[in-house]
Structures are given as structure tokens and as C-alpha cells.
Scaffold this motif. Sequence first.
Motif, PDB file in Angstrom:
ATOM      1  N   GLN A   1      44.642  33.541  49.132  1.00 44.05           N
ATOM      2  CA  GLN A   1      46.071  33.662  49.415  1.00 44.05           C
ATOM      3  C   GLN A   1      46.547  35.084  49.169  1.00 44.05           C
ATOM      4  OE1 GLN A   1      47.894  30.722  46.974  1.00 44.05           O
ATOM      5  NE2 GLN A   1      47.825  29.122  48.554  1.00 44.05           N
ATOM      6  N   ALA A   2      46.067  35.641  48.064  1.00 40.59           N
ATOM      7  CA  ALA A   2      46.460  37.012  47.732  1.00 40.59           C
ATOM      8  C   ALA A   2      46.017  37.961  48.836  1.00 40.59           C
ATOM      9  CB  ALA A   2      45.851  37.428  46.395  1.00 40.59           C
ATOM     10  N   ALA A   3      44.811  37.738  49.368  1.00 40.22           N
ATOM     11  CA  ALA A   3      44.289  38.614  50.416  1.00 40.22           C
ATOM     12  C   ALA A   3      45.139  38.516  51.677  1.00 40.22           C
ATOM     13  CB  ALA A   3      42.838  38.259  50.719  1.00 40.22           C
ATOM     14  N   SER A   4      45.538  37.277  52.045  1.00 35.77           N
ATOM     15  CA  SER A   4      46.306  37.146  53.282  1.00 35.77           C
ATOM     16  C   SER A   4      47.714  37.711  53.082  1.00 35.77           C
ATOM     17  CB  SER A   4      46.342  35.690  53.753  1.00 35.77           C
ATOM     18  OG  SER A   4      47.364  34.987  53.098  1.00 35.77           O
ATOM     19  N   ARG A   5      48.216  37.576  51.859  1.00 36.30           N
ATOM     20  CA  ARG A   5      49.524  38.171  51.567  1.00 36.30           C
ATOM     21  C   ARG A   5      49.457  39.697  51.691  1.00 36.30           C
ATOM     22  NH1 ARG A   5      52.424  36.887  46.203  1.00 36.30           N
ATOM     23  NH2 ARG A   5      50.338  36.182  45.646  1.00 36.30           N
ATOM     24  N   SER A   6      48.382  40.270  51.170  1.00 36.65           N
ATOM     25  CA  SER A   6      48.233  41.725  51.261  1.00 36.65           C
ATOM     26  C   SER A   6      48.223  42.178  52.715  1.00 36.65           C
ATOM     27  CB  SER A   6      46.936  42.175  50.593  1.00 36.65           C
ATOM     28  OG  SER A   6      46.857  41.655  49.307  1.00 36.65           O
TER      29      SER A   6
ATOM     30  N   LEU B   1      46.863  47.997  51.885  1.00 36.47           N
ATOM     31  CA  LEU B   1      48.102  48.471  51.248  1.00 36.47           C
ATOM     32  C   LEU B   1      48.048  48.389  49.719  1.00 36.47           C
ATOM     33  CD1 LEU B   1      51.097  49.366  51.766  1.00 36.47           C
ATOM     34  CD2 LEU B   1      51.700  46.960  51.506  1.00 36.47           C
ATOM     35  N   MET B   2      47.483  47.292  49.196  1.00 40.80           N
ATOM     36  CA  MET B   2      47.675  47.045  47.773  1.00 40.80           C
ATOM     37  C   MET B   2      46.995  48.071  46.832  1.00 40.80           C
ATOM     38  SD  MET B   2      50.003  44.984  47.794  1.00 40.80           S
ATOM     39  CE  MET B   2      50.262  44.731  46.039  1.00 40.80           C
ATOM     40  N   PRO B   3      45.805  48.573  47.144  1.00 41.43           N
ATOM     41  CA  PRO B   3      45.251  49.598  46.240  1.00 41.43           C
ATOM     42  C   PRO B   3      46.190  50.791  46.100  1.00 41.43           C
ATOM     43  CG  PRO B   3      43.559  48.816  47.739  1.00 41.43           C
ATOM     44  CD  PRO B   3      44.859  48.200  48.203  1.00 41.43           C
TER      45      PRO B   3
END
Lengths: 212, 195
Positions: free
Chosen positions: B11-16, B87-89
Amino acid sequence: MKTDELILALSADARPRGPSLAVALAVAVTLGAIAAAIGMQLTLGIRPDVLAALGSPRFLFKFVETAALAVVAVRLAARMSRPGAELWSAEVGLFVPALLLFTAVVLELASVPEAAWERRLVGTNWAVCLMAVPSFSLVPLGLLLWALRRGASESGALTGLVAGLAAGGIGAFFYAAHCPDDSPLFVAVWYTIAIAGVAGLGALLGARILRW
Amino acid sequence: MTRADDTATAQAASRSEQWADLMRSALNGDAASYRQLLVALAPVLRTAARRILERAGQGTGDVEDVVQETLLALHLKRQSWDPASPLMPWVWAIARHKALDVLRRRGRRAEVPIDELEAVLADTAAADDGLAGHDVARLTQSLSGREREVVEAVYLSGASTKEAGARLAMSEGAVRVALHRALKRLAAIYGGGEP
């Protein structure tokens, strides 16, 4: 101010202003090179025997070496200005000019009799080299730091140092067109000292200018 | 790793991914996508900031300062994100930089591994952390009168620079320029540097 109010204000300013980091760096390198070329031509001038020198691999090596340094250092500085970006592949690039220089020095030592080493190393013009390379590098350094302000370096000093290497490479590239000393031994000593000075200045300035 | 962990990570990956899309639209000038992204990021940043401050043995009173400074930095440095990369990194690196900056100003040193921040995204509790009630008066007080008026008019108009312009009898373009300047100054004041 509440955080959601801040977010509203930020979202109203969505479209970025000014050039991207990559464009700003391209402009900085181009204008910096033009400034260094003009500075060199107005003060020292291209060496008179340049046409004959073009046939000498030693003369050409100076351009390959300094251009390689400028290219890999600009790439690394750009990468360092992108938070979270992977640095390793760009850091490895710094080995390219280092290996080029090492190889050239080994070849020179192998092909020149020992008695001539010292004369080639000291050269005829080292004092001018130490003055001119940093001078021609100042405008490129200023422009590079200006461009890198669009980025977000985790360490301003380190990024400034790498920008200094790039600027030193650009300055040395154009000084090389005047420089009468072509031995890689001369390049390895005096160009390196001059460029290291520019890198040190870049680190000092970067620590202040690239803070965010 | 349990199945629940796997699901949370996915889920976290798809949100990212979604957030990266929003940021790409934002960089093309889409204010609505940008707002959606920042609203989604704020609670995540808040959780991350709280963790960092707690680890450094600091009270969590400064959490909202860190969140707002991080949002400002994300905004002013958004061109340092490479749209071809995740984006998240980039977000974590900026959040960490800003949190450490706040700690440094208080004379504290702290280590913050990025991996630890990554975990915040998979932490479902983070999403429940609402926006309401977080107020930092220091922020607007530090702006000069005219700058504050512009920032306030923009958020009172629901982020419409056109409406804010009408409110202040300024052109929309002038509002945009003044807003951008005010935000830059805000970050400079916040960072403890000179404006």
C-alpha cells in the motif's frame, strides 16, 4: 498560521519559477567557459606555437584531463543537489580524471629519461599557472554555485568543493591553451595544486551559499 | 515478515506512486494536485518529525515547526526532485535535513537513518494524525505587514490567487510574485538565516 493554511498558500504557488537545476547548470557551465576563454585571451593569450602543439599528445592531454574533471565534477555536484539521490555512480566518475592523470604520469616517466624529470616537473611557468588557473576559475565557480542554489545539497561545503573542482577544471582547460608546459608531470603537480585551491574556495563559499 | 506487513508495504508503495504523479502535475502548475499532495504528506511528515525529535530526546513541542519548515523546503526546493525518480526518498531526505536543522539550532546532535523514516509510510497510524489544531503563530508574525496580508489573503481565498488579488486590489500576477517572495522569506527567517 495553521499548517493547512500554509499548504493553501504553498499550493497557490504551484508552478515553479525560473530554470530547472539542469538548465541552470548548463547555463553556468556555458557562460563560465566563455568567461574563462575571454579572460585567458585578454590576459595571457593562446601560445604562439599552438598549431604545432596540436600535434603533440602531451598538449592535447591537458584538455582531455581538465575537461574530464569538469564534466564528472559537474555531474556529481548536480547529483549531490538532489536530496535522496544515489551518489555512488557519480562519485565513481571522479576516478576517470584521476586514472587518466595517473596513466599519463606513468607513461611520461617511462618515456623520458630520469635526468629530465625534474626539469619537466618544475616547468617554466608554474607561478603563472598557480595564479591564472584560480583566476580563470572564479567566474565559473560563482556561476556554478548560483546554479546549485536551485538544488538542495545535504552538505553545502562538500557540494561547494565539488563545484570548485568543476570550476578549476574549466579554468585549467583554458589556461592550458596558453601554458607552455605540456608534461603530465607538470600537470600532475601544478594544475592539481591550483585546482585544489579552487576546490577549497568552493567548499568555503558553498558552506554559506548552499545552506537551506 | 507477516502478510499484514506485506500488505502495508505494498500500500505504501502504491501511495508513493500516486504522490509522485501528483508532484509531476504540480510541477506543471496544477495547484489542486499540489494541494492534495501536501495535505497527504503533512500527517506523514508529522509522524516522522515526532519520531526524530523523540529519538533525540527532545519534547514534541517543535513537531509542527519541523512539519512547516519541511513543507516550505519541499516547496522551495521542488525542482531538486528528478521527476524520473521515486518521490519519497527525496521527501525523506528533505524531512531529515530540516529536522536535524531544528535540532542543531537547539544544540542537539542526532542520527536519523532514512530506513526508519521509510517505515513511517507503512505505519497506518500515521494517516490518522489529523491536520486540525496545529497552529504556529511564530510563522506569520515573522512576516512584514504586506507579505502577511498576501499570504493570508491567499489562504482566505482558498488558494485562489485571482480572488486574493481582488481582495487586495492587486493583479493576479502581482499576487503570485508577492506570494512567492513571502514564502522564500518565510523559509529564510525560519532557517535562522537572514531573509
